[in-house]
Enzyme design. Sequence first.
Site, PDB file in Angstrom:
ATOM      1  N   CYS A  84      -5.099  13.097  12.514  1.00 44.13           N
ATOM      2  CA  CYS A  84      -5.678  11.768  12.491  1.00 44.13           C
ATOM      3  C   CYS A  84      -5.472  11.170  13.859  1.00 44.13           C
ATOM      4  CB  CYS A  84      -5.076  10.908  11.393  1.00 44.13           C
ATOM      5  SG  CYS A  84      -3.503  10.248  11.824  1.00 44.13           S
ATOM      6  N   ARG A 139       0.358  14.821  12.964  1.00 46.60           N
ATOM      7  CA  ARG A 139       0.932  14.658  11.635  1.00 46.60           C
ATOM      8  C   ARG A 139       1.040  15.972  10.846  1.00 46.60           C
ATOM      9  NH1 ARG A 139      -1.334   8.826   9.598  1.00 46.60           N
ATOM     10  NH2 ARG A 139       0.691   8.592   8.661  1.00 46.60           N
ATOM     11  N   PRO A 140       1.949  16.861  11.263  1.00 48.04           N
ATOM     12  CA  PRO A 140       2.111  18.129  10.554  1.00 48.04           C
ATOM     13  C   PRO A 140       2.724  17.949   9.157  1.00 48.04           C
ATOM     14  CG  PRO A 140       3.752  17.904  12.294  1.00 48.04           C
ATOM     15  CD  PRO A 140       2.858  16.707  12.390  1.00 48.04           C
ATOM     16  N   ILE A 141       2.774  19.065   8.389  1.00 47.90           N
ATOM     17  CA  ILE A 141       3.335  19.004   7.027  1.00 47.90           C
ATOM     18  C   ILE A 141       4.484  20.002   6.874  1.00 47.90           C
ATOM     19  CG2 ILE A 141       1.356  18.082   5.744  1.00 47.90           C
ATOM     20  CD1 ILE A 141       0.596  21.086   5.210  1.00 47.90           C
ATOM     21  N   ASP A 142       5.015  20.468   8.013  1.00 47.66           N
ATOM     22  CA  ASP A 142       6.053  21.505   7.956  1.00 47.66           C
ATOM     23  C   ASP A 142       7.276  21.080   7.134  1.00 47.66           C
ATOM     24  OD1 ASP A 142       6.295  19.642  10.090  1.00 47.66           O
ATOM     25  OD2 ASP A 142       7.873  20.837  10.999  1.00 47.66           O
ATOM     26  N   LEU A 143       7.662  19.811   7.207  1.00 49.06           N
ATOM     27  CA  LEU A 143       8.856  19.374   6.480  1.00 49.06           C
ATOM     28  C   LEU A 143       8.612  19.361   4.971  1.00 49.06           C
ATOM     29  CD1 LEU A 143       9.878  16.489   8.891  1.00 49.06           C
ATOM     30  CD2 LEU A 143      10.971  18.722   8.679  1.00 49.06           C
ATOM     31  N   LYS A 180       0.836  -1.206   0.000  1.00 45.98           N
ATOM     32  CA  LYS A 180       0.000   0.000   0.000  1.00 45.98           C
ATOM     33  C   LYS A 180       0.867   1.251   0.000  1.00 45.98           C
ATOM     34  CE  LYS A 180      -1.746   1.745   4.082  1.00 45.98           C
ATOM     35  NZ  LYS A 180      -1.496   3.182   4.204  1.00 45.98           N
ATOM     36  N   ASN A 181       1.890   1.265   0.858  1.00 42.48           N
ATOM     37  CA  ASN A 181       2.680   2.483   1.008  1.00 42.48           C
ATOM     38  C   ASN A 181       3.629   2.735  -0.164  1.00 42.48           C
ATOM     39  OD1 ASN A 181       1.325   2.937   3.334  1.00 42.48           O
ATOM     40  ND2 ASN A 181       3.044   2.558   4.727  1.00 42.48           N
ATOM     41  N   VAL A 210       7.697   7.418  16.966  1.00 47.72           N
ATOM     42  CA  VAL A 210       7.376   8.024  15.661  1.00 47.72           C
ATOM     43  C   VAL A 210       6.086   8.858  15.710  1.00 47.72           C
ATOM     44  CG1 VAL A 210       6.967   7.576  13.206  1.00 47.72           C
ATOM     45  CG2 VAL A 210       8.635   6.190  14.460  1.00 47.72           C
ATOM     46  N   ASP A 252       4.423   0.819  12.196  1.00 50.61           N
ATOM     47  CA  ASP A 252       3.267   0.116  11.622  1.00 50.61           C
ATOM     48  C   ASP A 252       3.154  -1.334  12.089  1.00 50.61           C
ATOM     49  OD1 ASP A 252       2.471   2.365  10.311  1.00 50.61           O
ATOM     50  OD2 ASP A 252       3.127   1.747   8.321  1.00 50.61           O
ATOM     51  N   ARG A 260      -8.762   0.028   4.715  1.00 46.37           N
ATOM     52  CA  ARG A 260      -7.860   1.004   4.087  1.00 46.37           C
ATOM     53  C   ARG A 260      -6.552   0.343   3.657  1.00 46.37           C
ATOM     54  NH1 ARG A 260      -5.761   4.807   7.798  1.00 46.37           N
ATOM     55  NH2 ARG A 260      -4.388   5.006   6.027  1.00 46.37           N
ATOM     56  N   ARG A 280      -4.611  11.050   4.497  1.00 44.19           N
ATOM     57  CA  ARG A 280      -3.449  11.911   4.629  1.00 44.19           C
ATOM     58  C   ARG A 280      -2.485  11.781   3.448  1.00 44.19           C
ATOM     59  NH1 ARG A 280      -0.044  14.934   7.949  1.00 44.19           N
ATOM     60  NH2 ARG A 280       2.068  14.456   7.331  1.00 44.19           N
TER      61      ARG A 280
HETATM   62  C1  UD1 Z   1       4.139   6.946   6.361  1.00 39.78           C
HETATM   63  C2  UD1 Z   1       3.309   5.697   6.161  1.00 39.78           C
HETATM   64  C3  UD1 Z   1       2.764   5.207   7.492  1.00 39.78           C
HETATM   65  C4  UD1 Z   1       3.892   5.013   8.494  1.00 39.78           C
HETATM   66  C5  UD1 Z   1       4.771   6.270   8.580  1.00 39.78           C
HETATM   67  C6  UD1 Z   1       6.007   6.072   9.439  1.00 39.78           C
HETATM   68  C7  UD1 Z   1       2.393   5.981   3.933  1.00 39.78           C
HETATM   69  C8  UD1 Z   1       1.198   6.246   3.092  1.00 39.78           C
HETATM   70  N1  UD1 Z   1       2.197   6.018   5.263  1.00 39.78           N
HETATM   71  O1  UD1 Z   1       3.280   7.956   6.888  1.00 39.78           O
HETATM   72  O2  UD1 Z   1       2.112   3.950   7.261  1.00 39.78           O
HETATM   73  O3  UD1 Z   1       3.353   4.754   9.761  1.00 39.78           O
HETATM   74  O4  UD1 Z   1       5.196   6.649   7.255  1.00 39.78           O
HETATM   75  O5  UD1 Z   1       6.745   5.003   8.976  1.00 39.78           O
HETATM   76  O6  UD1 Z   1       3.459   5.708   3.437  1.00 39.78           O
HETATM   77  N2  UD1 Z   1       6.268  14.813  10.618  1.00 39.78           N
HETATM   78  C9  UD1 Z   1       6.505  16.132  10.912  1.00 39.78           C
HETATM   79  N3  UD1 Z   1       6.457  17.040   9.888  1.00 39.78           N
HETATM   80  C10 UD1 Z   1       6.183  16.677   8.604  1.00 39.78           C
HETATM   81  C11 UD1 Z   1       5.953  15.315   8.312  1.00 39.78           C
HETATM   82  C12 UD1 Z   1       5.997  14.395   9.346  1.00 39.78           C
HETATM   83  O7  UD1 Z   1       6.732  16.492  12.052  1.00 39.78           O
HETATM   84  O8  UD1 Z   1       6.169  17.553   7.713  1.00 39.78           O
HETATM   85  C13 UD1 Z   1       6.279  13.826  11.713  1.00 39.78           C
HETATM   86  C14 UD1 Z   1       4.906  13.165  11.921  1.00 39.78           C
HETATM   87  O9  UD1 Z   1       4.086  13.955  12.718  1.00 39.78           O
HETATM   88  C15 UD1 Z   1       5.265  11.861  12.585  1.00 39.78           C
HETATM   89  C16 UD1 Z   1       6.627  11.536  11.951  1.00 39.78           C
HETATM   90  O10 UD1 Z   1       7.103  12.741  11.365  1.00 39.78           O
HETATM   91  O11 UD1 Z   1       5.426  12.030  13.958  1.00 39.78           O
HETATM   92  C17 UD1 Z   1       6.568  10.440  10.909  1.00 39.78           C
HETATM   93  O12 UD1 Z   1       5.727  10.823   9.861  1.00 39.78           O
HETATM   94  P1  UD1 Z   1       5.996  10.436   8.344  1.00 39.78           P
HETATM   95  O13 UD1 Z   1       7.252   9.640   8.251  1.00 39.78           O
HETATM   96  O14 UD1 Z   1       5.862  11.649   7.519  1.00 39.78           O
HETATM   97  O15 UD1 Z   1       4.783   9.464   8.091  1.00 39.78           O
HETATM   98  P2  UD1 Z   1       3.766   9.483   6.872  1.00 39.78           P
HETATM   99  O16 UD1 Z   1       4.480   9.746   5.598  1.00 39.78           O
HETATM  100  O17 UD1 Z   1       2.575  10.304   7.210  1.00 39.78           O
END
Ligand code: UD1
Length: 419
Positions: A117, A122-126, A22-23, A328, A306, A398, A93
């Site tokens: 969620c 789960r922010p998007i700042d990065l 899926k991922n 995480v 996961d 999902r 997401r």
């Molecule tokens: C992906 C996987 C999910 C898995 C996760 C961690 C998909 C579709 N989903 O989710 O199954 O559990 O990786 O292996 O591939 N973060 C920030 N800022 C950002 C982005 C992330 O602080 O801009 C933080 C998140 O809040 C979280 C951590 O980074 O605490 C990990 O998130 P991330 O690796 O981005 O996970 P996803 O890509 O959402």
Amino acid sequence: MEKIIVEGGNKLNGEVNISLAKNSVLPIIVASILSPNDIIINNAPILEDVVVLSDLLTGMDCEIKNDSNGNLKINTSNIKESNMNSELIRKMRASFLIMGPMLSRFGKCKISMPGGCNIGSRPIDLHLKGFKLLGAEIEIGHGFVEAKAKKLKGNRIYLDFPSVGATENLLMASVLAEGTTIIENAAEEPEIWDLANFLNSMGAKVTGAGVGKITIEGVDSLKGISYTPIYDRVEAGTFMVAAAITNSKITINGANEEQLRPTIEKLKECGVKFENIKENVMLVDGTGTKNSVDIKTLPYPGFPTDMQAQMMTLLAVTKGSSIITETVFENRFMHVAELVRMGANIKIDGRTAIIEGVESLTGCEVKATDLRAGAAMILAGLVAQGKTEISDLYHIDRGYVDIEEKFRGLGANIYRVDK
Ligand code: UD1
């Protein structure tokens, strides 16, 4: 309301076929926006998340067809940015991954802010920090993020945390950018390697994916291809835990030993035995005494978040004390309350769960509180005394294809009802 019913106590045996990841499939579907030519994803798992993403792209005038062999054919040549359905974006997401390819193709993208969620904020700042470094202007307001850039330009991007989503979004944004992009402290998950491999097959120039520092030389265009993604390591890991928790021996078709190493090593520490019969086929021997173990979830190649809920379920019925630390996501212990309802002895202290193994669990009504927590409830049901009734199945659907059929094929007493 649909429910999965599990009658506990059966041993498992036989073989199970794992679906493709899926991922991997989700980012690969959105990456097809980068080429106007036909993209074929072989054996795509038709999961709820794939359906949502397909509906989103269909609504944007892309063609997406599922042929009788299970292949997904995508053509995005007529894609219209203006038709993006915000409701579908907020539903999942991973749909935020559309930003990178759309920005690259149209020089702009306005997208609904992804909702929080239940496993964390789960922010998007990065993601946004990276887009800015590639030359995009970002505006946030009224629940939307808007990015604009006439032409993205390669740059050096350091991620404070190796976010999977941010790495994928920035990788997709930079394959058609001008010049060279370097992503440092990039996520190393196998799905990142898979996305880069897919993009390279289309003609991109990506090196270093999967080892933390990714270099992308921008190219002018990408061609259409047919591609087979990697197997789903989380699904395979879930069945490995199933063998362990039921004291059974099963064969898993579609288990890549290297990609599953963090899970396999922890299960070995617990007492589970593995034999790699041939490429991507593993015999899992979960018979015999299990040991309690401590686990800390980390970005790959650390132990995957996961797989945390599934391992906790195994440890809940393993003699001794185990400690699980979730680093995480900040709120990924929702399954604890459900396991406790079934008789588990688990206490939470911040990001740590202390598990005292109990002799047995008892079946009752429980909820799938998120995708992997839902799988954990099935695992608990397999060993619980009596009947476990799991609701909120949309979480499970999902990310797992035919989960009850697969468990039934191994001899479990599991079925879905609508009541
Ligand atoms: C992906 C996987 C999910 C898995 C996760 C961690 C998909 C579709 N989903 O989710 O199954 O559990 O990786 O292996 O591939 N973060 C920030 N800022 C950002 C982005 C992330 O602080 O801009 C933080 C998140 O809040 C979280 C951590 O980074 O605490 C990990 O998130 P991330 O690796 O981005 O996970 P996803 O890509 O959402």
